[in-house]
Design an enzyme around this catalytic site. Sequence first.
Site, mmCIF file in Angstrom:
data_model
loop_
_atom_site.group_PDB
_atom_site.id
_atom_site.type_symbol
_atom_site.label_atom_id
_atom_site.label_comp_id
_atom_site.label_asym_id
_atom_site.label_seq_id
_atom_site.Cartn_x
_atom_site.Cartn_y
_atom_site.Cartn_z
ATOM 1 N N ASP A 1 -34.055 52.459 24.236
ATOM 2 C CA ASP A 1 -34.098 51.227 25.020
ATOM 3 C C ASP A 1 -34.005 50.063 24.049
ATOM 4 O O ASP A 1 -34.237 50.226 22.855
ATOM 5 C CB ASP A 1 -35.413 51.164 25.813
ATOM 6 C CG ASP A 1 -35.545 49.886 26.644
ATOM 7 O OD1 ASP A 1 -34.504 49.404 27.136
ATOM 8 O OD2 ASP A 1 -36.662 49.378 26.804
ATOM 9 N N SER A 2 -33.679 48.886 24.578
ATOM 10 C CA SER A 2 -33.650 47.685 23.753
ATOM 11 C C SER A 2 -35.023 47.417 23.131
ATOM 12 O O SER A 2 -35.118 46.887 22.046
ATOM 13 C CB SER A 2 -33.233 46.489 24.596
ATOM 14 O OG SER A 2 -34.107 46.345 25.691
ATOM 15 N N TYR B 1 -31.793 42.807 25.094
ATOM 16 C CA TYR B 1 -30.343 42.959 25.212
ATOM 17 C C TYR B 1 -29.808 42.161 26.412
ATOM 18 O O TYR B 1 -28.667 41.726 26.426
ATOM 19 C CB TYR B 1 -29.977 44.427 25.446
ATOM 20 C CG TYR B 1 -30.067 45.351 24.244
ATOM 21 C CD1 TYR B 1 -30.546 44.907 23.008
ATOM 22 C CD2 TYR B 1 -29.677 46.691 24.354
ATOM 23 C CE1 TYR B 1 -30.631 45.775 21.929
ATOM 24 C CE2 TYR B 1 -29.746 47.556 23.273
ATOM 25 C CZ TYR B 1 -30.228 47.108 22.066
ATOM 26 O OH TYR B 1 -30.301 47.972 21.005
ATOM 27 N N GLY B 2 -30.641 42.002 27.427
ATOM 28 C CA GLY B 2 -30.192 41.520 28.735
ATOM 29 C C GLY B 2 -29.617 40.115 28.776
ATOM 30 O O GLY B 2 -29.004 39.720 29.764
ATOM 31 N N CYS C 1 -32.515 51.998 29.653
ATOM 32 C CA CYS C 1 -32.364 50.541 29.595
ATOM 33 C C CYS C 1 -31.355 50.152 30.666
ATOM 34 O O CYS C 1 -30.195 50.594 30.627
ATOM 35 C CB CYS C 1 -31.850 50.164 28.206
ATOM 36 S SG CYS C 1 -31.453 48.414 28.015
ATOM 37 N N THR D 1 -29.881 47.402 31.197
ATOM 38 C CA THR D 1 -28.774 46.614 30.668
ATOM 39 C C THR D 1 -27.711 47.506 30.028
ATOM 40 O O THR D 1 -26.518 47.373 30.321
ATOM 41 C CB THR D 1 -29.300 45.584 29.643
ATOM 42 O OG1 THR D 1 -30.260 44.749 30.291
ATOM 43 C CG2 THR D 1 -28.186 44.743 29.095
ATOM 44 N N GLU E 1 -43.773 41.036 28.961
ATOM 45 C CA GLU E 1 -44.099 41.223 27.548
ATOM 46 C C GLU E 1 -45.251 40.334 27.094
ATOM 47 O O GLU E 1 -45.900 40.621 26.099
ATOM 48 C CB GLU E 1 -42.864 40.977 26.698
ATOM 49 C CG GLU E 1 -41.794 42.004 27.021
ATOM 50 C CD GLU E 1 -40.888 42.334 25.856
ATOM 51 O OE1 GLU E 1 -40.612 41.442 25.065
ATOM 52 O OE2 GLU E 1 -40.473 43.504 25.765
ATOM 53 N N CYS F 1 -34.545 47.152 35.870
ATOM 54 C CA CYS F 1 -34.900 46.945 34.462
ATOM 55 C C CYS F 1 -36.217 47.667 34.238
ATOM 56 O O CYS F 1 -37.123 47.582 35.080
ATOM 57 C CB CYS F 1 -35.046 45.448 34.171
ATOM 58 S SG CYS F 1 -35.784 45.071 32.556
ATOM 59 N N THR F 2 -36.330 48.374 33.123
ATOM 60 C CA THR F 2 -37.514 49.221 32.901
ATOM 61 C C THR F 2 -38.817 48.435 32.784
ATOM 62 O O THR F 2 -39.896 49.020 32.817
ATOM 63 C CB THR F 2 -37.331 50.082 31.625
ATOM 64 O OG1 THR F 2 -36.783 49.262 30.587
ATOM 65 C CG2 THR F 2 -36.430 51.256 31.903
ATOM 66 N N HIS F 3 -38.731 47.111 32.652
ATOM 67 C CA HIS F 3 -39.954 46.308 32.612
ATOM 68 C C HIS F 3 -40.532 46.058 34.012
ATOM 69 O O HIS F 3 -41.722 45.804 34.155
ATOM 70 C CB HIS F 3 -39.676 44.928 31.994
ATOM 71 C CG HIS F 3 -39.653 44.927 30.502
ATOM 72 N ND1 HIS F 3 -38.612 45.451 29.784
ATOM 73 C CD2 HIS F 3 -40.542 44.463 29.585
ATOM 74 C CE1 HIS F 3 -38.864 45.296 28.497
ATOM 75 N NE2 HIS F 3 -40.010 44.704 28.348
#
Lengths: 272, 272
Positions: B10-11, B42-43, B73, B75, B152, B186-188
């Site tokens: 992932d990024s 990355y996004g 990821c 993105t 984050e 998005c994984t977040h």
Amino acid sequence: MDQRPIGVFDSGLGGLTVVKELVKLLPHEDILYFGDTGRVPYGTRSPETISKYAQQDIAFLRRKDVKMVIAACGTVSAVLPKEVVKGFSFPYSGVVKPAAQAACAASASGKIGVIGTSATIKSGAYGKEIRSIRSDAIVIGNACPLFVPLVENGFIQPDNPVTRMVAQQYLKPILENGVDTLILGCTHYPLIKPIIGELVGEDVTLIDPGKEAARGAAVLLQSQGLLSGREQAGELHFYVSDSTQGFEQTASVFLHTDSVTGHIEQVDIDSL
Amino acid sequence: MDQRPIGVFDSGLGGLTVVKELVKLLPHEDILYFGDTGRVPYGTRSPETISKYAQQDIAFLRRKDVKMVIAACGTVSAVLPKEVVKGFSFPYSGVVKPAAQAACAASASGKIGVIGTSATIKSGAYGKEIRSIRSDAIVIGNACPLFVPLVENGFIQPDNPVTRMVAQQYLKPILENGVDTLILGCTHYPLIKPIIGELVGEDVTLIDPGKEAARGAAVLLQSQGLLSGREQAGELHFYVSDSTQGFEQTASVFLHTDSVTGHIEQVDIDSL
């Protein structure tokens, strides 16, 4: 006299606020700007990675034969080790020292606030610099990691409720300590100066490190006889590490101009 | 049977939500994770830069002799060109296809919402994938560029007023179109699922692409006879491109665990 360009770099495009000031102060100078848009932001990374990236950026500018390098990035200025800077064989300026000098001059009480990225605040660089000028100063720092994404996503209107709410939270510990001067320790922050200014009140002097760095560079070049001595307007050259697409639109926000003129090119910074 | 590890990248660290699912589904597999923390996010970058970074990440995992690569990821999955993926000589999975399949299965009305990074939404990858499965589908996408920095920076509490206000703004165009299914592209985003879920209402099915990708990978490895066949628990190996300092703390948030066990190492991804 020295006709070579002034080199300016930043993790991204925030450092263009410094270019804007330089153009105002030194309209006859060529300026070469590098924005590391392929690896922005720096402010959330480790000191080692920030140093590595910054040194690659500086090496790129040096290969372009600039007469001076300005790190128009609060994070780089705060984190790049003094030993590395001492080894430079060319005029170099970050934004920490000029901002610290301006803050010490502006503060009556000696209580100075600093806001910046996580890496900048963690480095303690502003505190060290301020206390080297004024040993009685009390420095209160707070990291504002959401300010950069908020600015980059256009949440900059003076009445933007999201940015106001975040700013209130970040500025609380600064205000509780009753500072009379506040350093906006990241080149993105001047774009939300109206919000910050309103929250801290007009009795607090806001210091814009980019502006101070540009002034300091102008004095340095003049005193060392390094100005171009030309009469025509200087040229702007922009280099970025990600695509140049959309550059002009974003750049115009930081340069405070309707149209960006100058050469724009993408470079492969990590394989130079 | 194949005892080699599964490679996941992932990024940054958001892809650990996929590792969490894999450990649950395939507890006897070794997993090798790479998070490009030195170049995250990355996004917000161009498709060319995202592709370049992703291919470096994949090359790193392949050198570590993984039996499968999962791009955890949103993105990368959305942006990496199909021609590049077709050239892979190893089992590979992104998150777009499994998520699109799950969304098509879940949606009664065929009105499907997608939220993701700017690059993901701009790529239109979810729309193409969904319409290839269900040609009558109507896909409404919206970029949510502030969600990653909010997550984050820990703005993830279900009652967090800043994240709620931002989410309201981002979800408005999705809700106005009356979707019955929403892909958290998005994984977040699963970390703020309670906020998103409350705003869209319980009649909207939320699809977690990381979870779907992990399920898909488990089926693929089983059907191709590539599971380890071991009886003891698998091992976790983590690689990051920035400092490993603070890794365990951040990783524990995404892995939903109190302590992170496994090998942790920094790699120099851009000079490999």
